[in-house]
Design a protein around this motif. Structure first.
Motif, PDB file in Angstrom:
ATOM      1  N   ALA A  83       0.820  -1.205   0.000  1.00  0.00           N
ATOM      2  CA  ALA A  83       0.000   0.000   0.000  1.00  0.00           C
ATOM      3  C   ALA A  83       0.858   1.261   0.000  1.00  0.00           C
ATOM      4  CB  ALA A  83      -0.928  -0.010   1.208  1.00  0.00           C
ATOM      5  N   CYS A  84       1.921   1.259   0.784  1.00  0.00           N
ATOM      6  CA  CYS A  84       2.807   2.424   0.848  1.00  0.00           C
ATOM      7  C   CYS A  84       3.450   2.691  -0.505  1.00  0.00           C
ATOM      8  CB  CYS A  84       3.870   2.207   1.928  1.00  0.00           C
ATOM      9  SG  CYS A  84       5.092   3.532   2.059  1.00  0.00           S
ATOM     10  N   ASP A 119      13.216   7.238   6.147  1.00  0.00           N
ATOM     11  CA  ASP A 119      12.687   7.590   4.828  1.00  0.00           C
ATOM     12  C   ASP A 119      11.191   7.279   4.719  1.00  0.00           C
ATOM     13  OD1 ASP A 119      15.192   8.440   4.062  1.00  0.00           O
ATOM     14  OD2 ASP A 119      15.701   6.596   2.985  1.00  0.00           O
ATOM     15  N   LEU A 120      10.751   6.199   5.378  1.00  0.00           N
ATOM     16  CA  LEU A 120       9.325   5.877   5.390  1.00  0.00           C
ATOM     17  C   LEU A 120       8.519   7.001   6.027  1.00  0.00           C
ATOM     18  CD1 LEU A 120       8.794   2.117   6.409  1.00  0.00           C
ATOM     19  CD2 LEU A 120       7.934   3.268   4.359  1.00  0.00           C
ATOM     20  N   LEU A 121       8.982   7.475   7.175  1.00  0.00           N
ATOM     21  CA  LEU A 121       8.281   8.566   7.854  1.00  0.00           C
ATOM     22  C   LEU A 121       8.279   9.827   7.001  1.00  0.00           C
ATOM     23  CD1 LEU A 121       9.629   8.042  11.487  1.00  0.00           C
ATOM     24  CD2 LEU A 121       7.257   7.734  10.730  1.00  0.00           C
ATOM     25  N   ASN A 122       9.402  10.110   6.346  1.00  0.00           N
ATOM     26  CA  ASN A 122       9.473  11.286   5.475  1.00  0.00           C
ATOM     27  C   ASN A 122       8.550  11.164   4.281  1.00  0.00           C
ATOM     28  OD1 ASN A 122      11.560  13.588   5.986  1.00  0.00           O
ATOM     29  ND2 ASN A 122      12.530  11.740   6.778  1.00  0.00           N
ATOM     30  N   ARG A 123       8.489   9.972   3.706  1.00  0.00           N
ATOM     31  CA  ARG A 123       7.599   9.766   2.565  1.00  0.00           C
ATOM     32  C   ARG A 123       6.145   9.990   2.982  1.00  0.00           C
ATOM     33  NH1 ARG A 123       7.393   4.524  -1.505  1.00  0.00           N
ATOM     34  NH2 ARG A 123       5.653   5.278  -2.781  1.00  0.00           N
ATOM     35  N   ALA A 124       5.785   9.468   4.149  1.00  0.00           N
ATOM     36  CA  ALA A 124       4.424   9.636   4.633  1.00  0.00           C
ATOM     37  C   ALA A 124       4.118  11.106   4.897  1.00  0.00           C
ATOM     38  CB  ALA A 124       4.218   8.816   5.907  1.00  0.00           C
ATOM     39  N   PRO A 130      -0.461  13.177   8.810  1.00  0.00           N
ATOM     40  CA  PRO A 130      -0.170  14.026   9.972  1.00  0.00           C
ATOM     41  C   PRO A 130       0.610  13.357  11.088  1.00  0.00           C
ATOM     42  CG  PRO A 130      -2.514  13.420   9.916  1.00  0.00           C
ATOM     43  CD  PRO A 130      -1.910  12.982   8.617  1.00  0.00           C
ATOM     44  N   PHE A 131       0.367  12.077  11.352  1.00  0.00           N
ATOM     45  CA  PHE A 131       1.062  11.435  12.466  1.00  0.00           C
ATOM     46  C   PHE A 131       2.547  11.258  12.170  1.00  0.00           C
ATOM     47  CE2 PHE A 131      -3.384  10.266  13.064  1.00  0.00           C
ATOM     48  CZ  PHE A 131      -3.561  10.638  14.399  1.00  0.00           C
ATOM     49  N   ALA A 132       2.879  10.982  10.907  1.00  0.00           N
ATOM     50  CA  ALA A 132       4.295  10.902  10.531  1.00  0.00           C
ATOM     51  C   ALA A 132       4.959  12.262  10.665  1.00  0.00           C
ATOM     52  CB  ALA A 132       4.428  10.387   9.101  1.00  0.00           C
ATOM     53  N   CYS A 133       4.261  13.309  10.235  1.00  0.00           N
ATOM     54  CA  CYS A 133       4.815  14.658  10.352  1.00  0.00           C
ATOM     55  C   CYS A 133       5.049  15.031  11.811  1.00  0.00           C
ATOM     56  CB  CYS A 133       3.872  15.667   9.705  1.00  0.00           C
ATOM     57  SG  CYS A 133       3.840  15.606   7.904  1.00  0.00           S
ATOM     58  N   PHE A 134       4.100  14.677  12.676  1.00  0.00           N
ATOM     59  CA  PHE A 134       4.242  15.020  14.085  1.00  0.00           C
ATOM     60  C   PHE A 134       5.439  14.288  14.695  1.00  0.00           C
ATOM     61  CE2 PHE A 134       3.032  14.410  18.630  1.00  0.00           C
ATOM     62  CZ  PHE A 134       3.192  15.735  19.010  1.00  0.00           C
ATOM     63  N   GLU A 135       5.592  13.014  14.365  1.00  0.00           N
ATOM     64  CA  GLU A 135       6.726  12.263  14.919  1.00  0.00           C
ATOM     65  C   GLU A 135       8.047  12.849  14.449  1.00  0.00           C
ATOM     66  OE1 GLU A 135       8.416   7.731  15.542  1.00  0.00           O
ATOM     67  OE2 GLU A 135       6.549   8.036  14.433  1.00  0.00           O
TER      68      GLU A 135
END
Length: 244
Positions: A83-84, A119-124, A130-135
């Motif tokens: 999915a990602c 990189d996964l968090l950045n891609r998200a 929003p949760f990836a950005c907050f982390e």
């Protein structure tokens, strides 16, 4: 009888090969009949419905976390990865969370694996999740001494964050200077780090993550990473306060 009729129509359409109908029917069954929901999401996911792969991965992940079933955890990660890769950004966040599960063996992970998680968090986040950005904002804004201590204690994701922050803070110096003792005598410029964190907080705040709104308000009050606007900061604080 409206809901029953709706589900009957979804089922008929799903049995006729309409994968979005299978997905919609699964949505209605997540709480009442999670086993059926998993079957329906699985069917739609196998047929190419990336959103269904995300939901399926999420349900399998929850089951694996409660049971400690590593096989189930691997299957969940596989579905979320699909999915990602098809730009379902919530799946990227879920995959990043799964990869830090207490049941997952990371003893053989190398730096590139932790960089992949970053990189996964950045891609998200780049996709507006929003949760990836907050982390990411939390990692960017952590005090250097605290961040360094966490890295030394074995928080490998924090180590990656520190490397990224260092490159931003010393972006006006060349790579040779970054790797030399001379860097110790140069003053870092944290404004690029703050600018990045401010953008991440804006995404998270727009999704009503109130702690993100508070952090963004403080940055706006001080002018960290952007325009200083204390009036706007007070308004943001008031909204967060009113929301509890």
């Amino acid at each position: 009888y409206a809901c029953e009729n709706r589900d009957r129509i979804y089922l008929r359409a799903c049995e006729s090969g309409a994968l979005p109908a299978c997905h919609n029917l699964a949505l209605t069954r997540e709480e009442k009949d999670p086993k059926l929901a998993i079957q329906l999401y699985g069917h739609a996911c196998e047929g190419g419905q990336a959103t269904s792969c995300n939901h399926l991965g999420g349900l399998l992940f929850m089951k694996a976390e409660s049971s400690g079933d590593t096989g189930l955890l691997n299957e969940a990660e596989s579905r979320l990865r699909v999915a990602c890769e098809q730009n379902i950004y919530e799946a990227c966040t879920r995959q990043a969370t799964l990869l830090r599960s207490r049941w997952l063996d990371r003893s053989q992970w190398k730096e590139k694996d932790w960089r992949g998680l970053w990189d996964l968090l950045n891609r998200a986040c780049d996709g507006g999740e929003p949760f990836a950005c907050f982390e990411l904002s939390q990692l960017n804004l952590m005090h250097p001494q605290t961040a360094t201590a966490r890295c030394r204690e074995g928080d490998n994701l924090m180590c990656v964050a520190l490397q990224v922050r260092q490159k931003l803070a010393f972006k006006n110096h060349n790579e040779g200077q970054l790797n030399s003792m001379n860097m110790l005598y140069r003053q870092p410029d944290f404004q690029p780090v703050f600018t990045q964190a401010r953008g991440q907080l804006a995404v998270a705040c727009s999704a009503s993550i109130q702690l993100a709104c508070i952090n963004l308000a403080w940055m706006t009050w001080r002018g960290d990473g952007g325009v200083k606007d204390q009036g706007r900061a007070m308004q943001m604080m008031q909204v967060a306060c009113d929301k509890g």
